[in-house]
Design an enzyme around this catalytic site. Sequence first.
Site, PDB file in Angstrom:
ATOM      1  N   PHE A  21       0.997  -1.180   0.029  1.00 48.61           N
ATOM      2  CA  PHE A  21      -0.117  -0.077   0.065  1.00 48.61           C
ATOM      3  C   PHE A  21       0.833   1.366  -0.102  1.00 48.61           C
ATOM      4  O   PHE A  21       1.994   1.329   0.741  1.00 48.61           O
ATOM      5  CB  PHE A  21      -0.892   0.136   1.316  1.00 48.61           C
ATOM      6  CG  PHE A  21      -1.735  -0.975   1.515  1.00 48.61           C
ATOM      7  CD1 PHE A  21      -3.251  -0.818   0.880  1.00 48.61           C
ATOM      8  CD2 PHE A  21      -1.632  -2.245   1.967  1.00 48.61           C
ATOM      9  CE1 PHE A  21      -4.246  -1.789   1.156  1.00 48.61           C
ATOM     10  CE2 PHE A  21      -2.591  -3.056   2.374  1.00 48.61           C
ATOM     11  CZ  PHE A  21      -3.831  -2.997   1.651  1.00 48.61           C
ATOM     12  N   ASP A  22       0.425   2.225  -0.781  1.00 45.19           N
ATOM     13  CA  ASP A  22       0.777   3.680  -0.392  1.00 45.19           C
ATOM     14  C   ASP A  22       0.285   3.997   0.929  1.00 45.19           C
ATOM     15  O   ASP A  22      -0.860   3.338   1.216  1.00 45.19           O
ATOM     16  CB  ASP A  22       0.317   4.593  -1.589  1.00 45.19           C
ATOM     17  CG  ASP A  22       0.335   6.063  -1.194  1.00 45.19           C
ATOM     18  OD1 ASP A  22       1.667   6.464  -0.646  1.00 45.19           O
ATOM     19  OD2 ASP A  22      -0.630   6.715  -1.336  1.00 45.19           O
TER      20      ASP A  22
END
Length: 228
Positions: A21-22
Amino acid sequence: MLKHRLLKEIKGCVFIKAIIFDFDGTLADTLPICFNAFQFVFKEFDNREITPEEIKTMFGPSETGIIRENLMNSNYDQAIEMYYQKYGDYHQDLVTENKEINDLLLYLKTEGYKLAIVTGKARRSLEISMDCLNMRDVFDVIITGDDVELPKPNPEGINKVLSILNIKNNEAVFLGDSDADIQAGLGAQVYTIGVQWLPNYQSLEFSVKPNQLVKSPSEFRELLIDII
């Protein structure tokens, strides 16, 4: 058995093992606190009013890099300290936990996926956010802007995650809310998903098309079942 559900095929031959994930705009609605802290800094040190849209154009380096590259005043160290102070002071007021995202992370952990973060944030601000949002012990690997030579859209951070987890690029999925995220994911040749599921996200339209676009954590769960 839940453990066996980890071993799900993508295109009949490869297993998804990791979800990457960002952070800002993807896992947490932290863009307002980022904008707020930067606005304090630029007003205090440059006597300059800057808009969220102007701040977005600076994204890429960590907060320390953004300040050093864009502040006209040369008191960078003081400005950086002010940024972190304001980021921490106003975090509880401007950022709240998101139950849907928390439930998604719990689901993925329960299913046995390795979880990682690749963010342009400095580790110091990320740790403030993770403490406030009770995300400290969720992730197996965290790569911040302090850990790479080349920030997104360069794929260095994602490639570091793959190396640390000892997995192939076709065994991972990467989710992000910005053009830089999508470019980094595609550059690393991982399955790349654009997300627009928080009130504040960076890209209304992606200039580079992700493999998929999702509007909610529940939609991602359904998509994960479809692509594996």
